[in-house]
Design an enzyme around this catalytic site. Structure first.
Site, mmCIF file in Angstrom:
data_model
loop_
_atom_site.group_PDB
_atom_site.id
_atom_site.type_symbol
_atom_site.label_atom_id
_atom_site.label_comp_id
_atom_site.label_asym_id
_atom_site.label_seq_id
_atom_site.Cartn_x
_atom_site.Cartn_y
_atom_site.Cartn_z
ATOM 1 N N HIS A 123 0.812 -1.215 0.000
ATOM 2 C CA HIS A 123 0.000 0.000 0.000
ATOM 3 C C HIS A 123 0.847 1.268 0.000
ATOM 4 O O HIS A 123 0.368 2.338 -0.322
ATOM 5 C CB HIS A 123 -0.994 -0.037 1.168
ATOM 6 C CG HIS A 123 -2.190 -0.887 0.861
ATOM 7 N ND1 HIS A 123 -3.481 -0.459 1.018
ATOM 8 C CD2 HIS A 123 -2.275 -2.143 0.358
ATOM 9 C CE1 HIS A 123 -4.311 -1.426 0.652
ATOM 10 N NE2 HIS A 123 -3.610 -2.454 0.255
ATOM 11 N N SER A 140 -0.095 -1.086 -6.187
ATOM 12 C CA SER A 140 -0.003 -2.238 -7.089
ATOM 13 C C SER A 140 0.693 -1.874 -8.382
ATOM 14 O O SER A 140 0.552 -0.753 -8.872
ATOM 15 C CB SER A 140 -1.411 -2.731 -7.438
ATOM 16 O OG SER A 140 -2.016 -3.333 -6.332
ATOM 17 N N LYS A 174 -14.652 -7.621 -7.589
ATOM 18 C CA LYS A 174 -13.853 -8.469 -8.482
ATOM 19 C C LYS A 174 -13.150 -9.575 -7.677
ATOM 20 O O LYS A 174 -13.147 -10.748 -8.082
ATOM 21 C CB LYS A 174 -12.828 -7.611 -9.212
ATOM 22 C CG LYS A 174 -12.065 -8.344 -10.290
ATOM 23 C CD LYS A 174 -11.117 -7.387 -10.994
ATOM 24 C CE LYS A 174 -10.192 -8.114 -11.944
ATOM 25 N NZ LYS A 174 -9.222 -7.220 -12.569
ATOM 26 N N ASP A 175 -12.579 -9.198 -6.539
ATOM 27 C CA ASP A 175 -11.899 -10.187 -5.698
ATOM 28 C C ASP A 175 -12.882 -11.225 -5.171
ATOM 29 O O ASP A 175 -12.572 -12.419 -5.147
ATOM 30 C CB ASP A 175 -11.191 -9.505 -4.515
ATOM 31 C CG ASP A 175 -9.914 -8.791 -4.951
ATOM 32 O OD1 ASP A 175 -9.479 -9.022 -6.098
ATOM 33 O OD2 ASP A 175 -9.366 -8.008 -4.156
ATOM 34 N N GLU A 223 5.960 -33.800 -1.070
ATOM 35 C CA GLU A 223 4.726 -33.276 -1.623
ATOM 36 C C GLU A 223 5.021 -32.592 -2.958
ATOM 37 O O GLU A 223 6.133 -32.125 -3.194
ATOM 38 C CB GLU A 223 4.120 -32.262 -0.639
ATOM 39 C CG GLU A 223 3.589 -32.914 0.624
ATOM 40 C CD GLU A 223 2.239 -33.569 0.405
ATOM 41 O OE1 GLU A 223 2.223 -34.710 -0.080
ATOM 42 O OE2 GLU A 223 1.219 -32.955 0.718
#
Lengths: 407, 276
Positions: free
Chosen positions: A216, A220, A244-245, A288
């Protein structure tokens, strides 16, 4: 970018509270009006999805810990007890087990996105470093979590991986016994792995907040890789990215639910449903899936120490990405040669993953060596050379220019 | 975006091509491969047939239980295959008494089993199991279909994978592959049976037959039907919550699907004026 002016809170309780602890203003600033580039695509949703995976792991993990018993004689049975007798224990356990895979899938895509769009470049180096540190902690946490059910793959995986420390000259053997708390992987090992497995995620959660703090501060990145030049380039976080998220998270949950409910052992090894047996080595010890590329690199050279160092280097190299890829153009979309190199690198990582699951014999060893060379060549040869010789495509003037001209 | 996908596909295709040539080059193997069977519980809508589970329990308790335990099952769990509470009480009471601590004199205290007790096991402990079976304890079956790769197919493969009913008799293809080409001698333990799918091929368990088994309705199963029934029961034993899980899963998918639809519509609506 305009500077932020906090709103006047009309509700007197909200106002009273916010004057004493500006949590509401903080949320307003970071979840409502926070400016985001208007052109970011769905590749930018994998960060928030990773956060959701972390929350799923924390919540299911807390409840599993209430029933799990970290005793070598009881651990396996206590997990079965959770699966069979605890109310919805099977659900908690399968969510947690598959949640680890989900977390790695999301984080790996998140990181490849960062590598393609140059998200590690100035001014986002610190943001990137925190992220790589989170990956490190995730690897440790997942490894220790896999040991807890005390299946046969748990035991032998723990033995093989902790024994890597013996490769360190001189102090190797005492060091590994110090880690085990015994002369082999045994009760003290299981006990402390449980403690660490509970501790590390708390550190991961804390670092996730630092990761967002750094984000922040610098804001972005975006697919064009150019800076935000004014309010025309951005949209507020809410409602645009909240909705959107949420949509994206729902899609991720559908993908996740398919595995949890219909193929819960897809990512699991059958051998881990056999209780740990120090006298019975599984015919083929594999980690894994999310460790397989690193496991392949570990076996690339004949020397144990060399393999360990290479494996460590394969992750540590991510820290120096800002200094390896010095091209001023962030986004791979404007770098015609880089794009090819990048996708070959992605394919190489997947190929390494496949190789990591094969037996240590020919032709796999040779292929592992080739793939390992390609892996490191990407970082130390290809990227520096590209920066020197590649001619990037022209960049648009601003984020809003291409979208508005298209309209 | 399109460009990214094209690149990814090209590179992926190359990788797959390299990978597949390797696989073909790697092995000439004459070992029979494990048959892929279909099971009632496969797929999104897969379920168990309760009658079949009960038939499987009959086969288990009349054949397998002579040597193999199902240690994670208790009598009360059998309500999950459709037995009544009274039936589980009856079964528990008919089993051997169980030790429940010590009496006042410090002697082991034995009592009749109740439904919350574990299903009777063939051996008192691991050592006894080993001693009775030539040094190898028969594996517990309550997890067997989970604890082996492609578990249900594997169990079927093991049970149908005996080329000979006698010990120390490997099949032709194995002898061809492993015998000394000059002398024709081969090394296979004389006290073990040959099994196509067992790791190392030398298995202690003799071939098992369901001949003597009689189902509740008075019929006797064929060998294959008996096997399918018991594997169904064993798969239930390793995953007793499968039906609850799949039912919940369908509702979860429906819920999330509808939610995703609404959220997509909402997202499109909110973003309608944003050039991006």
């Amino acid at each position: 970018m305009s500077t932020y002016t906090p709103p006047q809170w009309n509700n007197k309780y909200v106002s009273w509270f916010d004057k004493r602890l500006p949590a509401i203003t903080l949320m307003h600033k970071h979840l409502i009006v926070y400016p985001t580039p208007r052109n970011i695509n769905y590749w930018w949703c994998f960060g928030v999805a990773s956060a959701m995976a972390l929350v799923i792991m924390l919540l299911t993990g807390i409840f599993l810990a209430m029933y799990y018993v970290a005793d070598t004689r009881l651990a396996f049975d206590s997990v079965e007890r959770i699966m069979r007798d605890v109310n919805y224990g099977w659900l908690l356990r399968y969510l947690h087990m598959n949640g680890a895979s989900l977390f790695f899938i999301l984080v790996y895509i998140h990181m490849f996105r960062g590598l393609y769009f140059g998200s590690f470049k100035a001014p986002r180096e610190v943001l990137w470093w925190i992220g790589v540190t989170i990956l490190f902690l995730m690897i440790m946490t997942a490894f220790m979590g896999y040991v807890l059910p005390w299946g046969n793959m748990s035991f032998w995986g723990a033995t093989v991986i902790t024994s890597l420390a013996t490769a360190i000259p001189g102090i190797g053997q005492p060091l590994v016994e110090w880690i085990w708390g015994a002369h082999s992987v045994d009760q003290p090992t299981l006990n402390r792995f449980f403690a660490w497995h509970y501790l590390f995620p708390i550190i991961i959660a804390a670092l996730a907040f630092v990761h967002m703090w750094a984000l922040h501060e610098v804001k972005s990145g975006n697919p064009l890789g150019i800076d935000i030049k004014g309010p025309r380039d951005t949209i507020p976080f809410h409602p645009y990215h909240t909705v959107k998220d949420l949509y994206f998270l729902t899609i991720v949950l559908i993908f996740f639910s398919y595995f949890v409910f219909f193929s819960p052992n897809f990512f699991a090894e059958a051998d881990n449903y056999v209780p740990a047996n120090p006298l019975l080595t599984p015919p083929h010890i594999v980690p894994e899936w999310y460790f397989l590329p690193f496991y392949a690199i570990l076996r690339a050279v004949d020397s144990k120490l060399g393999g360990v160092l290479l494996m460590l280097a394969s992750i540590l190299v991510l820290y120096i990405m800002p200094y390896l890829d010095r091209s001023p153009v962030r986004s791979g979309s404007f770098r015609p040669l880089f794009r090819w190199a990048f996708w070959i690198f992605v394919a190489d990582c997947l190929f390494l993953g496949w190789l990591g699951a094969q037996l240590a014999e020919e032709p796999y060893i040779t292929l592992i060596r080739i793939a390992t060379v390609i892996y490191f060549a990407y970082f130390f040869v290809v990227l520096p050379l590209l920066n020197k010789y590649e001619k990037p495509d022209p960049l648009p003037d601003s984020i809003s220019e291409p979208v508005t001209s298209r309209a | 975006m399109k460009r990214i996908i094209t690149h990814a596909l090209t590179v992926a295709a190359i990788t797959v091509a390299i990978g597949s040539t390797q696989v073909h080059a790697a092995g000439i193997d004459t070992t029979p491969s494990l048959k892929r069977l279909t099971w009632t519980w496969d797929g999104l809508f897969g379920r168990y047939d309760q009658k079949q589970l009960q038939r499987g329990w009959t086969v288990y308790s009349e054949v397998c239980a002579a040597c193999h335990a199902v240690k994670y099952l208790r009598y009360r769990d059998l309500e999950g295959i459709g037995l009544t509470k009274a039936q589980t009480e009856e079964l528990a009471a008919a089993a051997e008494e169980i030790q429940d601590g010590f009496d006042d004199a410090g002697e082991p205290f034995f009592r009749t089993r109740i439904p919350s007790d574990p299903i009777q096991q063939p051996y008192a402990n691991e050592e006894q199991a080993k001693a009775a079976n030539g040094g190898v304890a028969p594996p517990d079956l309550s997890m067997i279909t989970k604890a082996r790769k492609r578990g249900p197919d594997y169990v079927f493969g093991i049970q149908t994978g005996y080329p000979s009913d006698f010990q120390g008799e490997p099949p032709e293809w194995w002898i061809k592959q492993f015998a000394d080409p000059k002398t024709g001698e081969y090394d296979f333990p004389a006290d073990k049976y040959f099994n196509n799918f067992f790791a190392g091929h030398a298995i202690s368990m003799p071939p098992q037959y369901v001949d003597g088994v009689v189902y509740e309705d008075g019929s006797s199963p064929t060998q294959e039907q008996g096997l399918i029934d018991v594997i169904t029961f064993l798969n239930w034993a390793s995953d007793p919550n499968l039906e609850a899980r799949k039912t919940m899963g369908l509702w979860v998918l429906v819920y999330l699907g509808v939610l995703a639809g609404f959220l997509y519509a909402l997202k499109t609506y909110i973003w309608r004026d944003v050039e991006h």
